[in-house]
Design a protein around this motif. Structure first.
Motif, PDB file in Angstrom:
ATOM      1  N   TRP B  38       0.825  -1.198   0.000  1.00  0.00           N
ATOM      2  CA  TRP B  38       0.000   0.000   0.000  1.00  0.00           C
ATOM      3  C   TRP B  38       0.863   1.253   0.000  1.00  0.00           C
ATOM      4  CZ3 TRP B  38      -2.078  -3.322   4.310  1.00  0.00           C
ATOM      5  CH2 TRP B  38      -2.917  -4.294   3.782  1.00  0.00           C
ATOM      6  N   CYS B  39       0.382   2.271  -0.704  1.00  0.00           N
ATOM      7  CA  CYS B  39       1.158   3.495  -0.888  1.00  0.00           C
ATOM      8  C   CYS B  39       1.329   4.224   0.440  1.00  0.00           C
ATOM      9  CB  CYS B  39       0.447   4.435  -1.852  1.00  0.00           C
ATOM     10  SG  CYS B  39      -0.098   3.682  -3.365  1.00  0.00           S
ATOM     11  N   SER B  40       2.275   5.124   0.450  1.00  0.00           N
ATOM     12  CA  SER B  40       2.449   5.992   1.606  1.00  0.00           C
ATOM     13  C   SER B  40       1.177   6.811   1.801  1.00  0.00           C
ATOM     14  CB  SER B  40       3.635   6.912   1.351  1.00  0.00           C
ATOM     15  OG  SER B  40       3.629   7.964   2.261  1.00  0.00           O
ATOM     16  N   SER B  41       0.679   6.867   3.015  1.00  0.00           N
ATOM     17  CA  SER B  41      -0.540   7.569   3.465  1.00  0.00           C
ATOM     18  C   SER B  41      -1.834   6.979   2.910  1.00  0.00           C
ATOM     19  CB  SER B  41      -0.465   9.082   3.231  1.00  0.00           C
ATOM     20  OG  SER B  41      -0.623   9.418   1.884  1.00  0.00           O
ATOM     21  N   CYS B  42      -1.801   5.729   2.457  1.00  0.00           N
ATOM     22  CA  CYS B  42      -3.037   5.008   2.135  1.00  0.00           C
ATOM     23  C   CYS B  42      -3.707   4.587   3.445  1.00  0.00           C
ATOM     24  CB  CYS B  42      -2.718   3.766   1.320  1.00  0.00           C
ATOM     25  SG  CYS B  42      -4.115   2.659   1.095  1.00  0.00           S
TER      26      CYS B  42
END
Lengths: 103, 304
Positions: B38-42
């Motif tokens: 998962w992406c950063s800040s997801c």
């Protein structure tokens, strides 16, 4: 706002303390913990972790009250808080600061 | 040459926290697979944390909990949880979970999946599981787009929102998922955002202990596709937006909780009612029809 006298039940009150641990290499720098810490204990560092993200640093050691919000809101499982020894409040500080926890 | 025999009958072992301690939730996650995709800040990681702490709070035995997920970013949840978990095909998380819950009634089966998986390709399965009141807990992570495939418009994309298939803004009427769930017969319907982490934890533990079809919609930031295409900033900006615009209204009419593009989000526990589950209704009905000839199925450990 300061209090006009020391609260009468001050000897019964203990302030919980938390000990924050950060797993630096897991962090992806989303800043959720820094933004939502109710006591503003954390700050983004200027250093990079092995993945190239800035990670949080504890700037006010001892201000943490073990609310565990950082542990819950962290999407990367990279910060957690262990319960420390609860401390009795300092009456002078309570008089001076009152209900205001900031600064 | 020695021969190694793998014992597949070994039970699932959850390591104790004191062994190899790195994080208090280490016993519930497969951290050897980290960093996760998962992406950063997801928001999905935050919702996974909420699920684990809701599970801890509910007091259920982790050996008796199974997690099923479908395809998409949130489908990876099953792979990162150290529980009995299954990553099923696109949209078929609910049929698999239905089979699991019927085959072993002792298991508490949760489905953690995305809005595209549950309400688009799995929409048919969703309405029928809710109609039958299967004993399932559904956590639908709604990020308003198909994020893993490149940000196409999905069934929950609000009107006006940009996506890669609607470059001038979406013009389709989106689903109101709590209304859909309630009208199909769900017994527990709630909506929270990734920011309402403690309320979400409480809702998950309530839903896990609730017999019947419980549905929790969780609004999650998507910084890489939905927010980027709509110029809404990072996940932290989405969290600040939820903080400013989310209104907590417990018991609100679900027909009025539509989400419009960048407008208020009504969150809360909308429905909490009692209704016999599929298994209870079946056993009662067949007992009435067949009398003593009917022997209820109680799972593989009880014989038949």
């Amino acid at each position: 706002m300061s209090y006009w006298r020391v609260p009468l039940d001050i000897q019964d009150i203990k302030i919980p303390k938390g000990d924050i641990h950060i797993i630096i290499e897991r962090c992806k720098g989303c800043k959720f913990c820094v933004e939502y810490c109710p006591r503003n204990v954390l700050e983004m560092s200027t250093d990079y972790n092995p993945k190239g993200y800035h990670y949080p640093n504890v700037i006010k050691q001892g201000a943490c009250v073990n609310c565990n919000l950082c542990e819950l809101i962290c999407p990367e499982f990279s910060i957690y808080c262990l319960e420390g020894e609860a401390q009795p409040p300092d009456p002078d500080e309570v008089l001076r600061k009152g209900g205001n926890h900031e600064s | 040459m020695s021969e190694t025999i793998t014992d597949y009958t070994n039970k699932l072992t959850i390591p104790k926290p004191e062994e190899n301690f790195r994080h208090p939730m280490e016993a519930y996650i497969r951290s050897e697979r980290f960093p996760h995709i998962w992406c950063s800040s997801c928001g999905i990681g935050t919702i996974l944390t909420a699920y684990i702490s809701g599970l801890q709070k509910s007091g259920l035995d982790p050996e008796k909990v199974a997690v099923v997920s479908g395809i998409g970013c949130s489908g990876r949840v099953a792979g990162y949880l150290r529980l009995d978990s299954f990553h099923s095909t696109h949209g078929r998380a609910l049929p698999f979970a239905t089979g699991l819950a019927l085959g072993n009634p002792e298991l508490k089966v949760s489905v953690i999946s995305g809005d595209g998986d549950i309400s688009a390709i799995g929409g048919n399965h969703f309405i029928h599981s809710a109609r039958r009141n299967m004993n399932l807990t559904i956590i639908c992570i709604n990020n308003f787009t198909y994020a893993m495939t490149g940000g196409q418009a999905g069934p929950t994309t609000p009107i006006e929102a940009n996506s890669s298939t609607t470059p001038y803004g979406s013009y389709e009427y989106p689903f109101n998922l709590p209304f859909l769930a309630e009208s199909c017969g769900a017994v527990y319907v709630a909506r929270w955002t990734a920011l309402h982490i403690r309320r979400l934890t409480n809702a998950i533990s309530e839903a896990l202990l609730k017999p019947g079809f419980s549905f929790i919609e969780v609004i999650s930031p998507c910084p890489t596709l939905y927010s980027r295409r709509n110029r809404l900033g990072t996940g932290l900006d989405s969290m600040k937006f939820y903080h400013d615009t989310a209104i907590i209204q417990h018991g609100a009419e679900t027909r009025e909780v539509d989400i419009e593009y960048q407008q208020k989000i009504i969150v809360g526990k909308f429905v909490d009612k009692e209704k016999p589950t599929f298994t209870e209704a079946r056993d009662k009905f067949l007992k009435k029809k067949l009398g003593d000839r009917f022997v209820p199925y109680r799972g593989p450990n009880h014989g038949h």
